[in-house]
Structure formats: structure tokens, C-alpha cells
Design an enzyme around this catalytic site. Structure first.
Site, mmCIF file in Angstrom:
data_model
loop_
_atom_site.group_PDB
_atom_site.id
_atom_site.type_symbol
_atom_site.label_atom_id
_atom_site.label_comp_id
_atom_site.label_asym_id
_atom_site.label_seq_id
_atom_site.Cartn_x
_atom_site.Cartn_y
_atom_site.Cartn_z
ATOM 1 N N HIS A 176 -11.453 12.192 -14.373
ATOM 2 C CA HIS A 176 -10.780 11.796 -13.129
ATOM 3 C C HIS A 176 -9.562 10.920 -13.413
ATOM 4 C CE1 HIS A 176 -10.617 10.394 -8.858
ATOM 5 N NE2 HIS A 176 -10.224 9.262 -9.429
ATOM 6 N N GLU A 177 -9.736 9.894 -14.257
ATOM 7 C CA GLU A 177 -8.616 9.004 -14.562
ATOM 8 C C GLU A 177 -7.494 9.753 -15.277
ATOM 9 O OE1 GLU A 177 -8.218 6.056 -13.411
ATOM 10 O OE2 GLU A 177 -10.208 5.959 -12.520
ATOM 11 N N HIS A 186 -5.336 11.292 -5.109
ATOM 12 C CA HIS A 186 -6.659 11.685 -4.638
ATOM 13 C C HIS A 186 -6.541 12.833 -3.639
ATOM 14 C CE1 HIS A 186 -7.888 7.412 -5.841
ATOM 15 N NE2 HIS A 186 -8.496 8.238 -6.665
#
EC number: 3.4.24.-
Length: 707
Positions: A176-177, A186
Site C-alpha cells: 500500500h505504501e 486513496h
């Protein structure tokens, strides 16, 4: 596995990176700089958060909202510009290549997770993560106080940090990062999100409302992809919730008869892959191949390929392995210099790597062996000629001769479990006049008392008959290793049963900096370390701020029951302008006694210049026992409680020999009994009756003369 943190920031000492913890503001785990704040419509954020844009310090920042109708023409024009990093070319990493450095404060297990996450992005997109060499812009995996956060996209102009805080060192969270690093916001902030999800604002934690803002069409580029509930960049349904069972974000409709789950942190979704491939303009065909062996072919093989095709295959195996590539079939349009239809093979990770060959026609090329662990294969067609195309197979080869001054070697298939029945031999050679240094990043090989099954064997030389450095297995990282020459021999063996994660090591040329004429620039002692060196000082001295000079050391926090302290430089004269504080702490119910064996400071009636001050307690306002100077030896001092503070000060003029003292701790009852016994003894001596010296009487006896 070891997931503990060593908070010593090794990389941070030498890299001046763009720190997300020093961002102007945060949007969830996204760090925003001043440029981001200037480009976004901050008035919308303030509307929802009521002045709660979180800064790095955790405080709230007030941002006044412009009055309606008061925005300037320039501001209105700027609001129509595209502002999201995905639509700004300077935020996209050139050629999809992202150099990286992993900070020294992570364990081997954590490093393996980072590499697995990067390989996951590589496998499904055309993005490439590459260990940094001399690139100006790159990312630094580090652990910062702000926890888990990153900037969106490439910031340019130097390194930038991706902070992986505690409890964030999980595969899905790192993926995700890295999505932010690659250039994604997002998913739930998309302009069209209200058509797909509902934000339940009454369940949001106070002050966290800004995390549920949505961006406007001109601020983000969704690249034509539909809303993706399954995206790894999507919030979970209870993110920033007042309670774990309260929803803050919910899908509005069912998909295939069920309410779609959101917030998964397992793998990239098909939508994530599609968006990344569009953002980085990945070729329509081709893929990244990471298995130890495999095959690939032109589209439509053997029934022919179409005109104007462009495909790229990226072969990537474990560092320390090489790739052998064999074409099993070739039938392309033949032209001079292979101008129209061709296959290019490049020895590296991208289109600018050294060319190994350009092929067309029907003559099968000879085998190609890569120099390192990556190959780039590009296929283009521009003719209408119909040929079968091509087919190729590849295989990873472990071991071989390695002639480089630095690099990485990993067990086959690392960071996943190594494969059974492997035997790999590396022969390392660095430049003449240097030694080979090895430092292990991680180590996990099947354990056995004599390392009989799986093992790593290292020999000091160029062959299997060279002196044995060691045979290693188990889970403890071997110590750093330094060869006696410029060569080192390494062998890895696995049997057919139990497989583990394997090993990862760095090798480099090593030189003894301390052997140089200037002693490495150190004032007193030079200590050679693997890959570097450090200065040290003789007992009683400590390193100065320049890490090379030495100055007299003093002070400290001591918890031993007994020991000794002395003035800086003892028994030589103490230096000027020193302020040393010792804090002695004993267990509860203990008292500390201090006895000076030697004492000589600059003398003065009121101890104004140089002095030693002793207190019961640890602070400067604790009970004072005495302030001493001159050459008179102070009496034994016993603390009132279980701690004592000793402070030594010298001015900038006269220096003397200083002092040397011993301290010891005893239980309070023992000291009281000793004091009482001393008092009783003194009392008995005072009350004892005086001894009377007996008088001697003399009696005269009259002697008679004998007859």
C-alpha cells in the site's frame, strides 16, 4: 523471526532525505508538502475538519477559509488545473525505475518483506525497483516517529523517505505504501466515490473527518478505470471509526449479489494493476517473469503475429544468480540490420542496458547468459509479413565468477524459501590491493549441529581447498567476514527436504583505513571496521564532536553497588571548563557511601573556581552534603537515600591533579547497626570507671644480725 527495531538511524546519519515526518500536513498516511497544500483546495478541508489539518507534531493548524466570491482570477484558474500526482509528469518515476535504499535500522526479516512487496509490484506492472547506486532521486525505507507514511509520487531533487513504522512491517501495508510512492492517492478520494460508497460521518473520530475528503475531477486522473472496491489503496469499512464495530465507509450496492468487501491488504487488485500499467505506459503485451525457469513467446505463436506490436519481457531472478536465455524457435521478417521486425536482448533492467543482440529472420541465436540477475527482451513488429514469431526459454543459474567491487548475493528464490537440491558456488574477486568484506543482512538455513544438510560454506581464497572460514546454518547471522586477499569462495547447498528463507549478504572491497600514515585522521586510536573505520579514545577520554579528536570524559549514570570515579584525565591534570555530573543509584533500602582517596583541586575558601559538590538525590537542588576544593581530603559521605549526585566543575584557569574516589552501597539497616555500634562503643568508653592505680606500701623490717 526477529521483528524488533534497532532505533539507531544508520542511514539517516549520511542521507539528507525528504522526510515525510516534516511534511506541511498529513492526509491519512499521505504526507503533503507546501506545494500540495497550495494546489489543493484547502478551504474544503477546513470545512470538514474545523481547523484540524494534522501536522508532524500532532498539533492542529488553523487555515482560514477564503470568503465566497473573494477568490482571485488566478486562484480560479489554478483550481481548474490538474493537480494530482498521477496527472503530473514530474511526479511519475522516469521509465518506471525507482531506486531504493533500505535503512540499517531494519532486521533481515523486515528487509525480506520490503523486497517481497517490491517484487509484487514488479511482477504485475512494468515498474522496476533497483538498489540505488548513484541516482539522485530515490526512496529510503526508514523508521520515522510519524509511523507509516509516504509522499505521493516522485518528489525529485534528491532522496525521499518512505516510513515503515511499528506494526506496519506487513506485506500488504508495505505494498500500500509503495502504491503512494508509485503515484496513487486513496481510492475512496476519487471524484466519483459518492456514486459507489457512503461516508457515515457520525461514526468518524473527531478531528479525522478530513481523511474522507474527495478530490475534484481536475485534481486527480483516474485513467478511465472504474471505481475499485478491491483496491489495495482503499480504506477499510471501519477506518478512523469511533468504535471497531462502527462503519465509516460502506459500499452502496451489491456486486454479484453480495456487498463487496473493502480495505484488503493482501495483493494488488486487477484495477490497481490496470491503473499502474496505464500510468507508466506499460507495453500492451509482455510481462515480468520472476520464476527460476520459464518460457515466453510472441503473441499468437506459432500462428503468426500482427503488425505494429510492441512487447517487453523483464526477466528477474535472485541477486547472485544469472540468467541463461535460449531461443527455441524464431521466424520473423528478415531485413537489413533487422530494421522492421526484431527482438532485442539487453543485459540489465531497462531499455538503456547494454545490447546483447538484435535478431530477426529464422536463424536461432546462441545462448545468452546475463552478467547479473536481469534481462530485458523487447519485441517490435512493423511489417505485414506473417511469420510464426518466436519462442524462448530461460533458467536461473546460481553461482559463478563475480568480479565486482561491491554487490549482493542471495540464496536462490530469496526472500521466499530456497529450492531443494541446489548447489551454488560463487568466486568473488575485488580490485587488487583490497580485501573482500561480507556483511549478512538476513540468515535462515535449516538448523543442524554439524550443518550436514543445508549450509553456507565460506573459504578464504579462490577454491574449495582454500582455508575454511566457516560452515554456517541455523538462524543466527554470522559475524562480518574479511578475507586475507582480494578473493573469497562461497558455496550454498540445500538437500531435498526442509527449505527455509535462506540468506542475503552484501560484499564489498575492504581496506584497512587505520594503516594509513595519518592513522585515519584519529587523534588517539583508530579501529578498523568492515567497510569503514571509526576513531576511539584511551580510557578516561571520549570522542569530540568531530568524531576524530578526544577530550577528557566524565560523568554518567551508575547503578553498580560499588565502583570508582575520578576527575577527567586522572591522574593527569584535569582540563579547563569541564562540568561532570555522576548520578549514583542503588536499590531501595540501600545507602551509598563515598570515600575520597586522592583530592587536589584549585583551592579557594568558598570553592568558587574548581570544586566537587556532593548531594543526596539526583537533582541540583537535592540535599547538599558538601562543596569541596583545595587539597584537604573530605571525610566519608553517606547518602540520605538510595541515590547520590556528584558534580565536578573546573574554570578556564588553574588545573590540578583532581580526585579519585570509591563508592559502595550497603543496606540501610547494616549502616544503622554499624552507626549504633560505633555510638555504643563511644558511650561505653565515656562511662567506664576510672582505673585506680594501686598504692605500694613500704614496710621496714628490722634485720637481726646472725649469731
Amino acid at each position: 523471526m526477529d521483528y524488533s527495531y534497532d532505533l539507531e538511524e544508520v542511514v539517516e546519519e549520511t542521507i539528507d532525505y525528504k522526510d515525510p515526518c516534516k511534511a506541511a500536513a498529513f492526509w491519512g498516511d499521505i504526507a503533503l508538502d507546501e506545494e500540495d497544500l497550495a494546489n489543493f483546495k484547502i478551504d474544503r478541508i477546513v470545512d470538514l475538519t474545523k481547523h484540524t489539518i494534522h501536522t508532524v507534531s500532532g498539533a492542529a493548524t488553523n487555515i482560514s477559509r477564503p470568503e465566497k466570491g473573494r477568490r482571485t482570477r488566478k486562484e480560479r484558474r489554478r483550481s481548474r488545473e490538474k493537480r494530482a500526482s498521477t496527472s503530473r509528469p514530474e511526479r511519475v518515476w522516469p521509465d518506471g525505475v525507482i531506486p531504493y535504499v533500505i535503512s540499517g535500522n531494519f532486521s533481515g526479516s523486515q528487509r525480506a518483506i520490503f523486497r517481497q512487496a517490491m517484487r509484487h509490484w514488479e511482477k504485475h506492472t512494468c515498474v522496476t525497483f533497483l538498489e540505488r547506486t548513484d541516482e539522485d532521486s530515490y526512496i529510503v525505507f526508514t523508521y520515522r516517529p510519524c509511523g507509516c507514511c509516504s509522499y505521493v509520487g516522485r518528489r525529485g531533487g534528491g532522496p525521499q523517505a518512505i516510513s515503515i513504522g511499528k506494526n506496519c512491517d506487513k506485506f500488504g501495508i508495505v505494498v500500500h505504501e509503495l502504491g503512494h510512492v508509485i503515484g496513487f492517492w486513496h481510492e475512496h478520494t476519487r471524484p466519483d466515490r459518492d456514486d459507489h460508497v457512503s461516508i457515515i460521518r457520525e461514526n468518524i473520530q473527531p478531528g479525522q473527518e478530513y481523511n474522507f475528503l474527495k478530490m475534484e475531477p481536475e485534481e486527480v486522473e483516474s485513467l478511465g478505470e472504474t471505481y475499485d472496491f478491491d483496491s489495495i489503496m482503499h480504506y477499510a469499512r471501519n477506518t478512523f471509526s469511533r468504535g471497531i464495530f462502527l462503519d465509516t465507509i460502506l459500499p452502496k450496492y451489491d456486486v454479484n449479489g453480495v456487498r463487496p468487501p473493502i480495505g484488503q491488504r493482501t495483493r494488488l487488485s486487477s484495477g490497481d494493476v490496470a491503473q499502474a500499467r496505464k500510468l507508466y505506459k506499460c507495453p500492451a503485451c509482455g510481462e515480468t517473469l520472476q520464476d527460476s525457469q520459464g518460457n515466453f513467446s510472441s503473441p499468437g505463436f506459432p500462428n503468426g503475429y500482427s503488425a505494429y506490436m510492441h512487447c517487453v519481457w523483464r526477466l528477474s531472478v535472485t541477486p547472485g544468480e544469472k540468467i541463461i536465455l535460449n531461443f527455441t524457435s524464431l521466424d520473423l521478417y528478415r531485413s537489413r540490420l533487422c530494421w522492421y521486425d526484431y527482438i532485442e536482448v539487453r543485459d540489465g533492467f531497462w531499455k538503456k542496458a547494454p545490447l546483447r543482440g538484435r535478431f530477426c529472420g529464422d536463424k536461432i541465436p546462441e545462448s545468452i547468459i546475463s552478467t547479473e540477475s536481469r534481462l530485458w527482451i523487447e519485441f517490435r513488429s512493423s511489417s505485414n509479413w506473417v511469420g510464426k514469431g518466436f519462442q524462448a526459454v530461460y533458467e536461473a543459474l546460481c553461482g559463478g565468477e563475480v568480479k565486482k567491487d561491491s554487490g549482493h548475493i542471495q540464496s536462490p528464490n530469496y526472500p521466499d524459501d530456497y529450492r531443494p537440491n541446489k548447489a551454488c558456488v560463487w568466486k568473488l574477486s575485488v580490485s587488487e590491493g583490497f580485501h573482500v568484506g561480507i556483511s549478512f543482512q538476513s540468515f535462515e538455513i535449516e538448523r543442524h549441529d554439524s550443518c550436514a544438510y543445508d549450509y553456507l560454506e565460506i573459504r578464504d581464497g579462490s577454491s574449495e581447498t582454500s582455508p575454511l572460514v566457516g560452515r554456517f546454518c541455523g538462524y543466527d547471522k554470522p559475524d562480518d567476514i574479511k578475507s586475507s586477499t582480494n578473493q573469497l569462495w562461497i558455496k550454498f547447498v540445500s538437500d531435498g527436504s526442509i527449505n527455509k528463507a535462506g540468506f542475503s549478504l552484501n560484499y564489498f572491497k575492504e581496506v584497512d583505513e587505520c594503516s594509513r600514515p595519518n592513522n585515519g585522521g584519529c587523534e588517539q586510536r583508530c579501529v578498523n571496521t568492515l567497510g569503514s573505520y571509526k576513531c576511539a579514545c584511551d580510557p578516561g577520554y571520549e570522542l569530540g564532536q568531530d568524531k576524530k579528536s578526544c577530550e577528557a570524559a566524565c560523568g554518567g549514570f551508575l547503578t553498580k553497588l560499588n565502583g570508582s570515579i575520578n576527575s577527567p584525565g586522572w591522574p593527569k591534570e584535569y582540563p579547563p571548563n569541564k562540568n561532570c555530573i555522576w548520578q549514583l543509584v542503588a536499590p531501595t533500602q540501600y545507602r551509598i557511601s563515598l570515600k575520597f582517596d586522592q583530592f587536589e583541586t584549585e583551592g579557594n575558601d568558598v570553592c568558587k573556581y574548581d570544586f566537587v559538590e556532593v548531594r543526596s538525590g539526583l537533582t541540583s537542588d537535592s540535599k547538599l552534603h558538601g562543596k569541596f576544593c583545595g587539597s584537604e581530603l573530605p571525610a566519608v559521605i553517606t547518602s540520605q537515600y538510595n541515590n547520590m549526585r556528584i558534580e565536578f566543575k573546573s574554570d578556564n584557569t588553574v588545573s590540578k591533579k583532581g580526585f579519585q574516589a570509591n563508592f559502595f552501597s550497603e543496606k540501610k539497616n547494616n549502616i544503622q547497626k554499624l552507626q549504633q555500634l560505633n555510638e555504643v562503643n563511644r558511650g561505653q568508653q565515656n562511662q567506664a570507671p576510672k582505673r585506680v592505680r594501686p598504692r605500694m606500701r613500704l614496710r621496714t623490717v628490722k634485720k637481726t644480725r646472725p649469731p
